[in-house]
Enzyme design. Structure first.
Site, PDB file in Angstrom:
ATOM      1  N   PHE A 113     -21.638  16.711 -13.420  1.00 56.24           N
ATOM      2  CA  PHE A 113     -21.393  16.846 -11.994  1.00 56.24           C
ATOM      3  C   PHE A 113     -22.700  16.813 -11.230  1.00 56.24           C
ATOM      4  CE2 PHE A 113     -20.655  19.306  -8.078  1.00 56.24           C
ATOM      5  CZ  PHE A 113     -19.625  18.558  -7.540  1.00 56.24           C
ATOM      6  N   VAL A 114     -22.736  15.970 -10.210  1.00 58.95           N
ATOM      7  CA  VAL A 114     -23.860  15.908  -9.274  1.00 58.95           C
ATOM      8  C   VAL A 114     -23.258  16.136  -7.891  1.00 58.95           C
ATOM      9  CG1 VAL A 114     -25.702  14.479  -8.303  1.00 58.95           C
ATOM     10  CG2 VAL A 114     -25.169  14.341 -10.748  1.00 58.95           C
ATOM     11  N   PHE A 123     -29.544  10.598 -10.432  1.00 60.75           N
ATOM     12  CA  PHE A 123     -29.555  11.911 -11.084  1.00 60.75           C
ATOM     13  C   PHE A 123     -28.490  12.035 -12.177  1.00 60.75           C
ATOM     14  CE2 PHE A 123     -31.367  13.210  -6.808  1.00 60.75           C
ATOM     15  CZ  PHE A 123     -32.663  13.229  -7.271  1.00 60.75           C
ATOM     16  N   GLY A 124     -27.319  11.431 -11.977  1.00 59.88           N
ATOM     17  CA  GLY A 124     -26.300  11.432 -13.030  1.00 59.88           C
ATOM     18  C   GLY A 124     -26.794  10.710 -14.269  1.00 59.88           C
ATOM     19  N   ASN A 151     -11.203   7.828 -10.589  1.00 63.06           N
ATOM     20  CA  ASN A 151     -12.618   7.922 -10.221  1.00 63.06           C
ATOM     21  C   ASN A 151     -13.327   6.593 -10.510  1.00 63.06           C
ATOM     22  OD1 ASN A 151     -15.198   8.688  -9.595  1.00 63.06           O
ATOM     23  ND2 ASN A 151     -15.110  10.618 -10.728  1.00 63.06           N
ATOM     24  N   VAL A 152     -13.026   5.608  -9.688  1.00 67.18           N
ATOM     25  CA  VAL A 152     -13.528   4.243  -9.884  1.00 67.18           C
ATOM     26  C   VAL A 152     -15.051   4.191  -9.869  1.00 67.18           C
ATOM     27  CG1 VAL A 152     -13.455   1.890  -8.956  1.00 67.18           C
ATOM     28  CG2 VAL A 152     -11.404   3.306  -8.924  1.00 67.18           C
ATOM     29  N   ASN A 153     -15.693   4.963  -8.990  1.00 68.05           N
ATOM     30  CA  ASN A 153     -17.160   4.960  -8.944  1.00 68.05           C
ATOM     31  C   ASN A 153     -17.753   5.420 -10.264  1.00 68.05           C
ATOM     32  OD1 ASN A 153     -17.269   4.028  -6.318  1.00 68.05           O
ATOM     33  ND2 ASN A 153     -17.355   6.068  -5.429  1.00 68.05           N
ATOM     34  N   TYR A 158     -20.313   4.362 -15.569  1.00 61.88           N
ATOM     35  CA  TYR A 158     -20.338   4.474 -17.030  1.00 61.88           C
ATOM     36  C   TYR A 158     -20.355   3.099 -17.691  1.00 61.88           C
ATOM     37  CZ  TYR A 158     -19.001   9.322 -16.067  1.00 61.88           C
ATOM     38  OH  TYR A 158     -18.964  10.606 -15.612  1.00 61.88           O
TER      39      TYR A 158
END
Length: 186
Positions: A113-114, A123-124, A151-153, A158
């Site tokens: 989590f960011v 940062f992720g 959570n497409v983003n 990933y």
């Protein structure tokens, strides 16, 4: 994180509950949490705790625009001294698992989590890279996690980093009353 994931209705964690269950064993043998702490000033890095096998990662990140954190006061960290105005911007929580297919241990990332104002700044990637580096250092075979299908983003992030999203797998979970009921199934 529960707000972002639209799961506040199932979140019952408390600060005392997290403290009593997460932080009572050595890193990389049970649950491990890497905090992403942000400061406008350089960090003073004390030596890592003896036996941890992990030294803090210190990076200087230059942002194109000034960052505004409307919740900074709520996320202040006392870990590097009051003079530094250190703020927790995110975290990754992970623990060892084992793959019989690879015949090697690995890490399972439970949470990455960011906070919103720190997203899309690398940062992720920094947090996941730190987990991957530790897995490689220990000779582990993989790092894995799940992602919400809406959570497409995150899915794009990933996939861009080289992770395979496995659509043929489904999460199975026993919790609450179902867990209690199943304990006597033998």
């Amino acid at each position: 994180m529960a707000v972002f994931e639209k799961l506040t209705h199932i979140c019952s964690a408390t600060e005392s509950g997290l403290s009593s269950t997460l932080f009572n064993s050595p890193p990389f043998q049970s649950f491990t949490v890497f905090l992403l702490e942000i400061s406008h000033s350089p960090f003073f890095n004390p030596p890592p705790p003896s036996g941890s096998g992990f030294a803090p990662i210190d990076r200087i990140v230059s942002l194109e625009l000034p960052l505004v954190d409307p919740e900074a006061e709520s996320f202040k960290s006392g870990s590097n001294g009051a003079e530094n105005e250190v703020v927790v911007a995110g975290f990754v929580l992970f623990f060892p698992n084992y793959s019989t297919f690879l015949a090697k241990p690995g890490f399972y990332v439970e949470d990455l989590f960011v906070r919103e104002c720190y997203r899309r700044k690398g940062f992720g990637r920094m947090l996941l890279s730190a987990v991957a580096a530790q897995a490689v250092k220990l000779g582990y075979g993989r790092v894995e996690w799940v992602v919400l299908d809406w959570n497409v983003n995150a899915i794009k992030f990933y996939e861009k980093m080289g992770a395979k999203v496995l659509p043929e797998w489904r999460i199975c979970r026993l919790t609450g009353d179902q867990l209690e009921a199943y304990r006597d199934a033998m």
